[in-house]
Motif scaffolding. Sequence first.
Motif, PDB file in Angstrom:
ATOM      1  N   GLY A   1       0.831  -1.191   0.000  1.00  0.00           N
ATOM      2  CA  GLY A   1       0.000   0.000   0.000  1.00  0.00           C
ATOM      3  C   GLY A   1       0.866   1.242   0.000  1.00  0.00           C
ATOM      4  O   GLY A   1       1.851   1.311   0.756  1.00  0.00           O
ATOM      5  N   ILE A   2       0.518   2.201  -0.862  1.00  0.00           N
ATOM      6  CA  ILE A   2       1.344   3.408  -0.987  1.00  0.00           C
ATOM      7  C   ILE A   2       0.463   4.644  -0.893  1.00  0.00           C
ATOM      8  O   ILE A   2      -0.482   4.812  -1.667  1.00  0.00           O
ATOM      9  N   ASP A   3       0.785   5.497   0.072  1.00  0.00           N
ATOM     10  CA  ASP A   3       0.146   6.801   0.236  1.00  0.00           C
ATOM     11  C   ASP A   3       1.013   7.803  -0.524  1.00  0.00           C
ATOM     12  O   ASP A   3       2.151   8.055  -0.145  1.00  0.00           O
ATOM     13  N   VAL A   4       0.487   8.329  -1.600  1.00  0.00           N
ATOM     14  CA  VAL A   4       1.251   9.176  -2.529  1.00  0.00           C
ATOM     15  C   VAL A   4       1.183  10.643  -2.100  1.00  0.00           C
ATOM     16  O   VAL A   4       0.123  11.143  -1.728  1.00  0.00           O
ATOM     17  N   ALA A   5       2.328  11.324  -2.178  1.00  0.00           N
ATOM     18  CA  ALA A   5       2.394  12.759  -1.901  1.00  0.00           C
ATOM     19  C   ALA A   5       3.356  13.412  -2.892  1.00  0.00           C
ATOM     20  O   ALA A   5       3.977  12.730  -3.705  1.00  0.00           O
TER      21      ALA A   5
ATOM     22  N   GLY B   1       1.711  10.629  -8.479  1.00  0.00           N
ATOM     23  CA  GLY B   1       2.049   9.214  -8.490  1.00  0.00           C
ATOM     24  C   GLY B   1       2.338   8.636  -9.859  1.00  0.00           C
ATOM     25  O   GLY B   1       2.660   7.457  -9.973  1.00  0.00           O
ATOM     26  N   TYR B   2       2.260   9.443 -10.909  1.00  0.00           N
ATOM     27  CA  TYR B   2       2.423   8.910 -12.270  1.00  0.00           C
ATOM     28  C   TYR B   2       3.784   8.274 -12.509  1.00  0.00           C
ATOM     29  O   TYR B   2       3.876   7.207 -13.117  1.00  0.00           O
ATOM     30  N   ASN B   3       4.853   8.898 -12.057  1.00  0.00           N
ATOM     31  CA  ASN B   3       6.181   8.323 -12.278  1.00  0.00           C
ATOM     32  C   ASN B   3       6.338   6.997 -11.543  1.00  0.00           C
ATOM     33  O   ASN B   3       6.894   6.041 -12.085  1.00  0.00           O
ATOM     34  N   LEU B   4       5.842   6.928 -10.316  1.00  0.00           N
ATOM     35  CA  LEU B   4       5.914   5.684  -9.552  1.00  0.00           C
ATOM     36  C   LEU B   4       5.061   4.608 -10.220  1.00  0.00           C
ATOM     37  O   LEU B   4       5.493   3.463 -10.352  1.00  0.00           O
ATOM     38  N   LEU B   5       3.873   4.963 -10.646  1.00  0.00           N
ATOM     39  CA  LEU B   5       3.003   4.008 -11.330  1.00  0.00           C
ATOM     40  C   LEU B   5       3.704   3.433 -12.562  1.00  0.00           C
ATOM     41  O   LEU B   5       3.738   2.211 -12.753  1.00  0.00           O
TER      42      LEU B   5
ATOM     43  N   TYR C   1      -2.540  -1.079  -8.926  1.00  0.00           N
ATOM     44  CA  TYR C   1      -3.877  -0.493  -8.985  1.00  0.00           C
ATOM     45  C   TYR C   1      -3.867   0.928  -8.440  1.00  0.00           C
ATOM     46  O   TYR C   1      -3.127   1.236  -7.519  1.00  0.00           O
ATOM     47  N   LEU C   2      -4.706   1.778  -9.005  1.00  0.00           N
ATOM     48  CA  LEU C   2      -4.930   3.124  -8.453  1.00  0.00           C
ATOM     49  C   LEU C   2      -6.221   3.118  -7.687  1.00  0.00           C
ATOM     50  O   LEU C   2      -7.179   2.530  -8.067  1.00  0.00           O
TER      51      LEU C   2
END
Length: 82
Positions: free
Chosen positions: A5-9, A66-70, A81-82
Motif C-alpha cells: 500500500g502506498i500513500d502518494v504525496a 504518483g504517475y512516475n511511480l506508477l 492499482y490506483l
Amino acid sequence: MVYVGIDVAKSKHDCMIINSDGEVLAKSFTILNSSEGFEILFKRILNICDDFSKIKVGLEATGHYGYNLLGFLLEKGLTTYL
C-alpha cells in the motif's frame, strides 16, 4: 498474497507491506518521489517476495504525483492499482 500500500504525496510516499493474513511484512516506511526512492521500494518488495504473481500494489490516486511511480512499477512487471 503480498499487498503493498502506498500513500502518494508530492515529494515522498509512505509505504507498507502486508500479506493476505494481515501480517505486517514491512512496517510503514517512507521513500522519496524519485527514481532512487522507487528503487528502494522495489528492492524491499523483492526482499519479501520475488514471485510477481503473488504481489499486488495499490497507490492512492492523487493525480500527477504518483504517475512516475506508477509507470516504474508497471515497467517492473508488478500488478498495480490506483
